[in-house]
Design a protein around this motif. Structure first.
Motif, PDB file in Angstrom:
ATOM      1  N   GLY A 250      -1.753 -41.578  73.258  1.00  0.00           N
ATOM      2  CA  GLY A 250      -2.057 -40.197  72.914  1.00  0.00           C
ATOM      3  C   GLY A 250      -3.552 -39.992  72.872  1.00  0.00           C
ATOM      4  N   PRO A 251      -4.001 -38.840  72.387  1.00  0.00           N
ATOM      5  CA  PRO A 251      -5.450 -38.628  72.246  1.00  0.00           C
ATOM      6  C   PRO A 251      -6.113 -39.726  71.424  1.00  0.00           C
ATOM      7  N   GLU A 252      -5.375 -40.280  70.438  1.00  0.00           N
ATOM      8  CA  GLU A 252      -5.775 -41.493  69.740  1.00  0.00           C
ATOM      9  C   GLU A 252      -4.592 -42.452  69.753  1.00  0.00           C
ATOM     10  N   PHE A 253      -4.793 -43.630  70.348  1.00  0.00           N
ATOM     11  CA  PHE A 253      -3.712 -44.616  70.417  1.00  0.00           C
ATOM     12  C   PHE A 253      -3.445 -45.171  69.017  1.00  0.00           C
ATOM     13  N   THR A 254      -2.154 -45.361  68.703  1.00  0.00           N
ATOM     14  CA  THR A 254      -1.748 -45.842  67.389  1.00  0.00           C
ATOM     15  C   THR A 254      -1.051 -47.182  67.524  1.00  0.00           C
TER      16      THR A 254
END
Length: 237
Positions: free
Chosen positions: A140-144
């Motif tokens: 995503g916009p920030e990988f988790t």
């Protein structure tokens, strides 16, 4: 294909992968010097990323290994254990290094992805390293980072992701099948007498191919039990 980056010999190339994005196809090449991205015709280089060797010891090799696409991102693994995430525009060369994922302490060996199909909290990328550690991510916009699956002292040269199942091939010849969301081990297969070289998947039919240093290639049928939801595997002749 057109010429490589000046100073990079074709013999220096490490990995090559077609990255199929929803809106674009790029050819990604890695070497000990950096990462190159080409348009699908192979003639136009649209991006060059030099590898930073500042943290490497004089005897440590610097390289990039493991390439995969997820959504509008391309992820590339490195010698340091970090995974570089590039944000790819619909067209043009304005590619941006958007994030560096730091779940690993040893060199990345492989990266696998599968479409998340718009679901929340779905594991759609897995990264593997030389210690056998697997990290499971949601892109995503920030990988988790969702979960870490510990290694057991042997490298994991190849990993695949299929319908929430992680297939990991190890240096001891075993193939392990994990639940991606939990990291639970469902199946352990003594597939080869020597190290696994590579895995590949036919996603439409759930067939897994394993190739080993013992010179054998095996094909396995993957499925889920409708009663328990557990992963099941059977060898194909």
């Amino acid at each position: 294909m057109g010429p490589c980056e000046p100073g990079v010999r074709r013999a220096d190339l490490g990995a090559v992968h077609w990255c199929v994005l929803p809106f674009r196809v790029l050819l990604v090449l890695t070497s000990h010097r950096g990462i190159q991205m080409y348009e699908s015709n192979g003639n136009t280089m649209v991006y060059w990323h030099a590898l930073d060797s500042g943290d490497a010891s004089p005897v440590q090799a610097v390289f990039a290994r493991g390439i995969a696409a997820s959504g509008h991102f391309i992820s590339v693994g490195t010698w340091s254990g970090r995974v570089l995430v590039f944000d790819i525009p619909v067209k043009g060369p304005n590619i941006v290094l958007s994030e560096e994922l730091a779940g690993h302490q040893t060199p990345i060996t492989d990266i696998a992805t599968e479409p998340a199909q718009g679901q929340d909290c779905v594991a759609d990328m897995v990264t593997a390293d030389d210690s056998g550690l697997l990290c499971v991510w949601r892109s995503g916009p920030e990988f988790t980072l969702l979960t870490r699956i510990p290694g057991f002292g042997v490298p994991c040269p190849s990993v695949k992701l299929w319908q929430g199942i992680i297939a990991a091939g190890y240096g001891n010849g075993q193939v392990h099948l994990y639940e991606a969301t939990t990291g639970n081990l469902h199946v352990q297969i003594n597939a080869h007498a020597r190290a696994i070289c590579a895995l590949d998947l036919a996603p439409e039919v759930g067939k897994l191919l394993s190739a080993g240093e013992d010179t054998f290639v095996h094909i396995w049928k993957l499925s889920r039990s409708p009663e328990s939801g557990y992963i099941e595997v059977s060898p194909l002749p």
